[in-house]
Write an enzyme that holds these catalytic residues in place. Sequence first.
Site, short mmCIF file in Angstrom:
data_model
loop_
_atom_site.label_atom_id
_atom_site.label_comp_id
_atom_site.label_asym_id
_atom_site.label_seq_id
_atom_site.Cartn_x
_atom_site.Cartn_y
_atom_site.Cartn_z
N GLU A 116 -7.03 -2.81 7.25
CA GLU A 116 -6.73 -3.54 6.03
C GLU A 116 -5.75 -4.69 6.31
O GLU A 116 -5.81 -5.73 5.65
CB GLU A 116 -6.19 -2.58 4.97
CG GLU A 116 -7.25 -1.61 4.50
CD GLU A 116 -6.72 -0.49 3.61
OE1 GLU A 116 -5.55 -0.57 3.18
OE2 GLU A 116 -7.48 0.47 3.35
N HIS B 244 -1.54 0.98 7.00
CA HIS B 244 -1.93 2.13 7.83
C HIS B 244 -3.05 1.73 8.78
O HIS B 244 -3.63 0.65 8.65
CB HIS B 244 -2.41 3.28 6.91
CG HIS B 244 -3.48 2.83 5.97
ND1 HIS B 244 -4.80 2.71 6.35
CD2 HIS B 244 -3.42 2.43 4.67
CE1 HIS B 244 -5.51 2.27 5.32
NE2 HIS B 244 -4.70 2.08 4.29
N GLU C 291 -0.01 4.47 1.82
CA GLU C 291 -0.17 5.42 2.92
C GLU C 291 0.83 5.20 4.05
O GLU C 291 1.12 6.11 4.82
CB GLU C 291 -1.59 5.35 3.48
CG GLU C 291 -2.66 5.90 2.55
CD GLU C 291 -3.32 4.81 1.72
OE1 GLU C 291 -4.42 5.03 1.21
OE2 GLU C 291 -2.70 3.73 1.58
N ASP D 297 0.86 -1.18 0.00
CA ASP D 297 0.00 0.00 0.00
C ASP D 297 0.90 1.23 0.00
O ASP D 297 2.13 1.11 0.10
CB ASP D 297 -0.90 -0.03 1.23
CG ASP D 297 -2.21 0.72 1.04
OD1 ASP D 297 -2.36 1.42 0.02
OD2 ASP D 297 -3.08 0.61 1.92
N HIS E 290 -8.07 4.59 7.66
CA HIS E 290 -9.29 4.18 6.97
C HIS E 290 -9.19 2.68 6.71
O HIS E 290 -8.11 2.10 6.84
CB HIS E 290 -9.51 4.93 5.65
CG HIS E 290 -8.52 4.58 4.58
ND1 HIS E 290 -7.25 5.14 4.51
CD2 HIS E 290 -8.59 3.71 3.55
CE1 HIS E 290 -6.60 4.65 3.47
NE2 HIS E 290 -7.39 3.77 2.87
N HIS F 284 -2.63 -0.29 -3.72
CA HIS F 284 -3.06 1.05 -3.32
C HIS F 284 -3.92 1.73 -4.39
O HIS F 284 -3.51 1.84 -5.56
CB HIS F 284 -1.85 1.93 -3.06
CG HIS F 284 -2.20 3.38 -2.82
ND1 HIS F 284 -2.88 3.80 -1.70
CD2 HIS F 284 -1.97 4.50 -3.56
CE1 HIS F 284 -3.05 5.11 -1.75
NE2 HIS F 284 -2.51 5.56 -2.87
#
Length: 268
Positions: free
Chosen positions: A133, A104, A10, A8, A115, A60
């Site tokens: 996630e 994240h 972030e 990802d 998120h 991502h």
Amino acid sequence: MRVYISIDMEGIAGVTTADQAYRGGHNYPRAQQLITAEANAAIAGAFDGGATEVLINDAHGTMDNLLPDELDERATLLLGRPKPQCMMQGLESGHDVAMLLGYHPAANEPGIFSHTLSECFARYLINGETASEADVAILQAAALGVPVGLVTGDDQICQWVEKRYPGIATASVKQSVGQLSAVNLHPRRACELIRTTAGDTVRRLGAFQVPPVPERLHLQVTLQQPAHTEIVAMIPGVRRLDRLTVEADLATPDDLVALTTVMWELTP
């Protein structure tokens, strides 16, 4: 030794704002270089540790962020979306270990870019517990019998994983200050840390265990907008609980991810 990597953006060192993390931002091209550098560090570490094959899945956003011509040529790259397995596309039961890079914190939790799968989800719960996630990815891997050995990202997701899954190694490359701010390691230092921990992860393969997969998967999602809730509630099997919240019961982690992906695509 087959190694799988989901990456990802972030949780990459040096990426802290939407202008960097999402396509169209002025600083997004530089973030592509940063994510590719951390990917290369993990790939190199995996081969240092004895890997014979590495598959890396760009997980991502648009899922085409990595720079293919700058990626370590020993790895195979999976790009694009939508994907049936979403952030864990390409993972197979034959993989020996999985690594989650650049992750994240969960929705409604402290930490940078917090998120879960979509910023339209205000809360995301599996079996009554907030899920990140990383939790979803670990669940998918467990269903295939593959251990997750390493998670990298900010300090908050690393602490989250350490608390919930004590055997998984973590590497924190930045310390969250707020939703869009963090104290970052220098990118070269971050890559050094990731290469070292990735190598150690492959060498310690026998130390990782696969967590049990719950027999029942109850998904509850709170959305940001009533209109989104109305749309999502039209999906067969989804029940509306109140103005913003829906729920559903799923048989497998892949079913859970498939439903989440449809919800994500319907609520941009």
